[in-house]
Design an enzyme around this catalytic site. Structure first.
Site, PDB file in Angstrom:
ATOM      1  N   HIS A 116      -7.561  -4.197   9.857  1.00  0.00           N
ATOM      2  CA  HIS A 116      -7.241  -4.027   8.440  1.00  0.00           C
ATOM      3  C   HIS A 116      -5.985  -4.809   8.070  1.00  0.00           C
ATOM      4  O   HIS A 116      -5.096  -5.043   8.904  1.00  0.00           O
ATOM      5  CB  HIS A 116      -7.177  -2.550   8.016  1.00  0.00           C
ATOM      6  N   ASP A 153       0.823  -1.207   0.000  1.00  0.00           N
ATOM      7  CA  ASP A 153       0.000   0.000   0.000  1.00  0.00           C
ATOM      8  C   ASP A 153       0.859   1.261   0.000  1.00  0.00           C
ATOM      9  O   ASP A 153       2.088   1.194   0.157  1.00  0.00           O
ATOM     10  CB  ASP A 153      -0.970   0.006   1.200  1.00  0.00           C
ATOM     11  N   ASN A 206      -7.837  -2.136  13.901  1.00  0.00           N
ATOM     12  CA  ASN A 206      -9.231  -2.385  13.525  1.00  0.00           C
ATOM     13  C   ASN A 206      -9.371  -3.599  12.595  1.00  0.00           C
ATOM     14  O   ASN A 206     -10.399  -3.791  11.973  1.00  0.00           O
ATOM     15  CB  ASN A 206      -9.838  -1.137  12.864  1.00  0.00           C
ATOM     16  N   GLU A 209      -9.702  -1.474   4.732  1.00  0.00           N
ATOM     17  CA  GLU A 209     -10.381  -1.069   5.947  1.00  0.00           C
ATOM     18  C   GLU A 209     -11.672  -1.881   6.125  1.00  0.00           C
ATOM     19  O   GLU A 209     -12.141  -2.520   5.178  1.00  0.00           O
ATOM     20  CB  GLU A 209     -10.717   0.432   5.849  1.00  0.00           C
TER      21      GLU A 209
HETATM   22  C1  GLP Z   1      -0.681   0.475   8.535  1.00  0.00           C
HETATM   23  C2  GLP Z   1      -0.386  -0.181   7.189  1.00  0.00           C
HETATM   24  C3  GLP Z   1      -0.531  -1.655   7.248  1.00  0.00           C
HETATM   25  C4  GLP Z   1       0.107  -2.100   8.545  1.00  0.00           C
HETATM   26  C5  GLP Z   1      -0.766  -1.682   9.693  1.00  0.00           C
HETATM   27  C6  GLP Z   1      -0.143  -1.881  11.050  1.00  0.00           C
HETATM   28  O1  GLP Z   1      -1.517   1.545   8.461  1.00  0.00           O
HETATM   29  N1  GLP Z   1      -1.128   0.316   6.088  1.00  0.00           N
HETATM   30  O2  GLP Z   1       0.026  -2.276   6.108  1.00  0.00           O
HETATM   31  O3  GLP Z   1       0.228  -3.502   8.552  1.00  0.00           O
HETATM   32  O4  GLP Z   1      -1.236  -0.370   9.511  1.00  0.00           O
HETATM   33  O5  GLP Z   1       0.803  -0.908  11.329  1.00  0.00           O
HETATM   34  P1  GLP Z   1       1.892  -1.069  12.470  1.00  0.00           P
HETATM   35  O6  GLP Z   1       2.757  -2.202  12.041  1.00  0.00           O
HETATM   36  O7  GLP Z   1       2.639   0.221  12.518  1.00  0.00           O
HETATM   37  O8  GLP Z   1       1.143  -1.389  13.713  1.00  0.00           O
END
Ligand code: GLP
Length: 240
Positions: free
Chosen positions: A140, A67, A138, A145
């Protein structure tokens, strides 16, 4: 679904990086799907060390990132996922930058509407061999989302308030967190031959439990899409 529990994220990351390195040894032109965020940081450091100390080469590897934000302010360019990947992994290994792909560069030029060229390019490389995934609080996966469809492809998506809040820790103000992103779709992710999902910290416990206990897809918890993938490994420091 296989779940591996370790007490620390360091042990989890070591376990995951060893799997990846072993696969690279078997297939030097492996196709990797890559995640950003704080979760895979140690994993990427381990891969850099494998390159520097053990001469593991990444020169034939192809990568597809999950992403990317849309609409970052110029002052926040360091929050782009391209910047993250360059500084946490790509700049320190022998990967060819032309082999690294981000969905934001694949907007269909004719219709200016969708990003399905990204899915087509992944297919043209024979699909993702190993997909690294993080997990949103959440539920995702990538930026799919809650509300995302199981058959979704790579596309533009609006970020939820919860994600904007969670990611505001990387920005000076919550207002500066982009409201949109391009994300690989759930269907795109499910096509990966192997998925390694990393989940660290108690704040991910609810989402991880939803996945562990799922026996169908619940679009309110996008991670539940993974419940019947035939090669999903969860590596976590969360006791369920
Ligand atoms: C982000 C990314 C995801 C990631 C998730 C967790 O917003 N878009 O690909 O896996 O949220 O983030 P983190 O690893 O910082 O907890």
């Amino acid at each position: 679904m296989e779940i591996k529990f370790f007490k620390t994220k360091e042990e989890c990351s070591k376990f995951a990086s060893e799997i990846i390195v072993n696969e690279i040894k078997k297939k030097s032109n492996i196709v990797l799907g890559l995640a950003t965020g704080s979760t895979p940081e140690i994993l990427y450091t381990n891969l850099v060390n494998e390159y520097k100390e053990n001469h593991i080469s990444f020169k034939d590897i192809i990568t597809f990132n999950l992403d990317e934000y849309v609409g970052l302010r110029d002052l926040d360019k360091k929050q782009s996922y391209r910047f993250f990947m360059d500084s946490n992994l790509f700049n320190d290994i022998d990967i060819k930058k032309e082999n690294t792909h981000f969905p934001i560069n694949f907007l269909d030029k004719a219709t200016k509407k969708d990003y399905s060229e990204y899915d087509a390019l992944i297919e043209s490389f024979g699909g993702v061999d190993i997909q690294i995934l993080g997990l949103g609080v959440n539920g995702h996966i990538a930026f799919n989302e809650p509300g995302s469809e199981i058959n979704s492809k790579t596309r533009l998506i609006s970020l939820t308030e919860s994600t904007i809040k969670a990611n505001s820790r990387f920005f000076e103000k919550e207002d500066y967190v982009p409201k949109e992103a391009v994300t690989m779709g759930i269907a795109t992710i499910l096509k990966s031959k192997k998925i390694i999902l990393l989940a660290f910290g108690q704040q991910k416990k609810e989402a991880l439990a939803k996945l562990k206990n799922a026996n169908s897809f619940d679009k309110n918890w996008p991670c539940t899409a993974l419940w019947n993938h035939n090669d999903i490994l969860i590596v976590t420091d969360i006791e369920l």
